[in-house]
Write an enzyme that holds these catalytic residues in place. Structure first.
Site, PDB file in Angstrom:
ATOM      1  N   LEU A  22       0.634  -1.159  -0.268  1.00  0.00           N
ATOM      2  CA  LEU A  22      -0.013  -0.008   0.302  1.00  0.00           C
ATOM      3  C   LEU A  22       1.364   0.902   0.292  1.00  0.00           C
ATOM      4  O   LEU A  22       1.816   1.408   0.748  1.00  0.00           O
ATOM      5  CB  LEU A  22      -0.719  -0.301   1.234  1.00  0.00           C
ATOM      6  CG  LEU A  22      -1.877   0.859   1.362  1.00  0.00           C
ATOM      7  CD1 LEU A  22      -3.214   1.174   0.503  1.00  0.00           C
ATOM      8  CD2 LEU A  22      -1.955   0.937   3.445  1.00  0.00           C
ATOM      9  N   HIS A  23       0.915   2.487  -0.891  1.00  0.00           N
ATOM     10  CA  HIS A  23       1.531   3.566  -1.097  1.00  0.00           C
ATOM     11  C   HIS A  23       0.315   4.578  -1.491  1.00  0.00           C
ATOM     12  O   HIS A  23      -0.289   4.510  -2.538  1.00  0.00           O
ATOM     13  CB  HIS A  23       2.921   3.465  -1.467  1.00  0.00           C
ATOM     14  CG  HIS A  23       2.389   3.081  -3.109  1.00  0.00           C
ATOM     15  ND1 HIS A  23       1.914   1.864  -3.384  1.00  0.00           N
ATOM     16  CD2 HIS A  23       1.991   3.838  -4.178  1.00  0.00           C
ATOM     17  CE1 HIS A  23       2.018   1.633  -4.806  1.00  0.00           C
ATOM     18  NE2 HIS A  23       1.889   3.104  -5.639  1.00  0.00           N
ATOM     19  N   LEU A  24       0.314   5.828  -0.709  1.00  0.00           N
ATOM     20  CA  LEU A  24      -0.391   6.221  -0.955  1.00  0.00           C
ATOM     21  C   LEU A  24       0.026   7.631  -1.756  1.00  0.00           C
ATOM     22  O   LEU A  24       1.013   8.728  -0.794  1.00  0.00           O
ATOM     23  CB  LEU A  24      -1.107   7.413   0.109  1.00  0.00           C
ATOM     24  CG  LEU A  24      -1.696   8.540   0.391  1.00  0.00           C
ATOM     25  CD1 LEU A  24      -3.047   8.328  -0.130  1.00  0.00           C
ATOM     26  CD2 LEU A  24      -1.992   9.353   1.497  1.00  0.00           C
TER      27      LEU A  24
END
Ligand SMILES: [Zn+2]
Length: 163
Positions: free
Chosen positions: A121-123
């Protein structure tokens, strides 16, 4: 917005290539290096922020947990809080250093969702300026950014020091 998201995906494809080159998960590997070498903006207890090596605009950074999890639902409570905290701190630093007119904040999850690095996950935090979409339309595959990554990194670090 169609134009914006097409450019967004192009940046992800480059991430895919980089992930393959290093033979592992980019977001697991980045924290192992030095802040300056890997353009890490800030390290928290559970998560970190890092400049995108192939930014869509100057200041484009990513917030990721250290732990290799793929969805927000897999984050533990303290990880969820810190990802959000780093997002807020990143925006404060970008505001002070770069004074953007707006932002795109987003997560592309899964191959069908356009994720370049699958499974971690990466924003994305993408500062925007009025008129930058027109610039992007013409030069989506050969972006010339007004500021070098090293300079952006230095300015954000200084801005964080003032927060
Ligand atoms: Zn990972």
């Amino acid at each position: 917005m169609d134009v914006l998201w097409a450019g967004w995906r192009a940046a992800y494809m480059t991430e895919v290539q980089q992930g393959v080159d290093t033979g592992g998960c980019l977001f697991c590997e980045l924290p192992a290096g030095s802040d300056q070498a890997n353009y890490i903006v800030e390290r928290g207890e559970q998560a970190y922020s890092v400049l995108n090596l192939y930014p869509y605009t100057s200041g484009h950074l990513l917030v990721a947990p250290y732990r290799h999890v793929g969805t927000p639902g897999e984050l533990a409570g303290d990880e969820r809080l810190e990802v959000w905290e780093l997002l807020a701190r990143s925006q404060s630093a970008i505001d002070r250093a770069l004074d953007p007119h707006g932002y795109n904040l987003g997560v592309n999850q899964g191959r069908a969702g356009g994720a370049g690095v699958l499974g971690h996950l990466h924003l994305h935090v993408v500062p925007r300026w009025s008129g930058d979409a027109n610039f992007m339309t013409a030069t989506a595959n050969a972006r010339i950014l007004p500021e070098a990554l090293e300079d952006t990194w230095q300015r954000l670090r200084e801005a964080l020091g003032d927060l």
